[in-house]
Design a protein around this motif. Structure first.
Motif, short mmCIF file in Angstrom:
data_model
loop_
_atom_site.label_atom_id
_atom_site.label_comp_id
_atom_site.label_asym_id
_atom_site.label_seq_id
_atom_site.Cartn_x
_atom_site.Cartn_y
_atom_site.Cartn_z
N ASN A 165 25.96 44.05 37.03
CA ASN A 165 25.95 45.23 37.89
C ASN A 165 26.25 46.53 37.16
N LEU A 166 27.27 46.54 36.30
CA LEU A 166 27.61 47.78 35.60
C LEU A 166 26.46 48.23 34.72
N ALA A 167 25.78 47.29 34.09
CA ALA A 167 24.64 47.62 33.23
C ALA A 167 23.51 48.26 34.02
N GLN A 168 23.50 48.01 35.33
CA GLN A 168 22.46 48.57 36.20
C GLN A 168 22.95 49.81 36.96
N GLY A 169 24.13 50.30 36.59
CA GLY A 169 24.67 51.48 37.24
C GLY A 169 25.27 51.22 38.60
N LYS A 170 25.59 49.95 38.88
CA LYS A 170 26.17 49.57 40.17
C LYS A 170 27.67 49.32 40.02
N LEU A 171 28.33 49.16 41.14
CA LEU A 171 29.72 48.73 41.15
C LEU A 171 29.78 47.22 40.91
N PRO A 172 30.93 46.69 40.49
CA PRO A 172 31.06 45.23 40.36
C PRO A 172 30.68 44.53 41.67
N ALA A 173 30.13 43.34 41.54
CA ALA A 173 29.62 42.60 42.71
C ALA A 173 30.69 42.40 43.76
N CYS A 174 31.91 42.15 43.35
CA CYS A 174 32.99 41.93 44.31
C CYS A 174 33.24 43.17 45.15
N VAL A 175 33.17 44.34 44.51
CA VAL A 175 33.40 45.60 45.22
C VAL A 175 32.28 45.88 46.20
N GLU A 176 31.05 45.66 45.76
CA GLU A 176 29.89 45.90 46.62
C GLU A 176 29.90 45.02 47.86
N SER A 177 30.38 43.80 47.71
CA SER A 177 30.26 42.81 48.79
C SER A 177 31.42 42.84 49.78
N CYS A 178 32.52 43.54 49.46
CA CYS A 178 33.71 43.49 50.32
C CYS A 178 33.45 44.19 51.65
N PRO A 179 33.57 43.49 52.78
CA PRO A 179 33.25 44.10 54.08
C PRO A 179 34.33 45.04 54.60
N THR A 180 35.52 44.99 54.01
CA THR A 180 36.63 45.83 54.49
C THR A 180 37.05 46.90 53.49
N ASN A 181 36.28 47.04 52.41
CA ASN A 181 36.60 48.03 51.37
C ASN A 181 37.99 47.83 50.79
N ALA A 182 38.34 46.57 50.61
CA ALA A 182 39.67 46.24 50.06
C ALA A 182 39.72 46.41 48.55
N LEU A 183 38.58 46.58 47.90
CA LEU A 183 38.51 46.71 46.45
C LEU A 183 38.03 48.11 46.07
N ILE A 184 38.76 48.75 45.16
CA ILE A 184 38.42 50.09 44.68
C ILE A 184 38.32 50.01 43.17
N PHE A 185 37.22 50.50 42.63
CA PHE A 185 36.95 50.40 41.19
C PHE A 185 36.66 51.79 40.64
N GLY A 186 37.15 52.07 39.45
CA GLY A 186 36.84 53.37 38.87
C GLY A 186 37.58 53.64 37.58
N ASP A 187 37.52 54.88 37.15
CA ASP A 187 38.08 55.33 35.88
C ASP A 187 39.49 55.86 36.08
N LEU A 188 40.45 55.18 35.50
CA LEU A 188 41.85 55.60 35.60
C LEU A 188 42.13 56.88 34.83
N ASN A 189 41.26 57.24 33.89
CA ASN A 189 41.43 58.48 33.15
C ASN A 189 40.95 59.70 33.94
N ASP A 190 40.20 59.46 34.99
CA ASP A 190 39.72 60.55 35.84
C ASP A 190 40.68 60.71 37.02
N LYS A 191 41.48 61.73 36.98
CA LYS A 191 42.50 61.91 38.02
C LYS A 191 41.91 62.25 39.37
N THR A 192 40.63 62.62 39.40
CA THR A 192 39.98 62.93 40.68
C THR A 192 39.28 61.72 41.28
N SER A 193 39.24 60.59 40.54
CA SER A 193 38.55 59.40 41.03
C SER A 193 39.31 58.79 42.20
N GLU A 194 38.58 58.01 43.01
CA GLU A 194 39.22 57.38 44.17
C GLU A 194 40.34 56.45 43.75
#
Length: 229
Positions: A165-194
């Protein structure tokens, strides 16, 4: 306690590993570790236990996207013992997978360089062609989330879907599939990221953080019962 090659290798290649208790670090994070260059990413994940319903859509998606063989798993959702009394019974769910440690003992003990940390993303990964199956990394991992792939016989684990998924510019499969948005993925160096905003504004914990591994998998603790790793 700091994780270093000396902590895990003593003498002629013997692996020594002590976990101590099943500890964790509860914290209310207000600052991010700025030790990494800001030009590089530090990819991490938050598992919100208050939102997780234990549906295991994430584990199914991980298996399908990454072609994980039967009998092994890169990701598990663990269910607690029943909390409360019938009929008012509830459960809490927590994620078990690679922590993508800043200070990864699996990398330190690998004799061939197969286990490595990608300095551009912070992802801990495996050069499968270099793996000789010695098992040192499996023994050294405090989280016991590595396994031998029964098909290619090399060490394997979650790599945030880096090759898929990352190689295709997508989020990890687990994040994409979560129906309740319980998983948040991103860059910890970016203080503006979710993910940075969640860690800055919510109470979070990391499994066995007292070992000095500096895991990049954060968890928002379930509000019912005792939080444990």
């Amino acid at each position: 306690m700091k994780c270093s090659r000396r902590n895990f290798i003593v003498g002629s290649g013997a692996v020594i590993f002590t976990t101590g208790g099943a500890g964790l670090s509860l914290l209310h994070s207000r600052k991010l570790d700025a030790s990494e260059p800001q030009t590089a990413k530090r990819l991490g994940m938050v598992h919100d236990e208050t939102a997780c319903i234990g549906c295991t859509a994430c584990t199914d998606a991980c298996r399908e996207v990454n072609k994980v063989p039967e009998g092994v798993s890169r990701l598990e959702i663990l269910r607690s013992e029943p909390q409360g009394q019938f009929p008012d019974v509830s459960y809490r769910f927590t994620r078990r997978s690679c922590q993508h440690c800043e200070n990864p003992p699996c990398v330190y003990v690998c004799p061939t360089g197969a286990a490595y940390k990608d300095e551009q993303t912070g992802i801990i990964d495996v050069h499968k062609e270099k793996c000789v199956g010695c098992g040192y990394c499996l023994a050294a991992c405090p989280y016991q989330v590595r396994f031998f792939n029964p098909e290619d016989h090399s060490a394997d684990k979650c790599n945030f879907c880096r090759d898929t998924n990352l190689a295709q510019g997508k989020l990890p499969a687990c994040v994409e599939s979560c129906p309740t948005n319980a998983l948040i993925f991103g860059d910890l160096n970016d203080k503006t990221s979710e993910i940075s905003q969640v860690i800055s504004n919510k109470v979070v914990y990391r499994d066995k953080a007292h070992l000095g591994t500096q895991p990049k998998l954060y968890k928002v603790p379930h509000q019912k019962g005792e939080v444990s790793s």
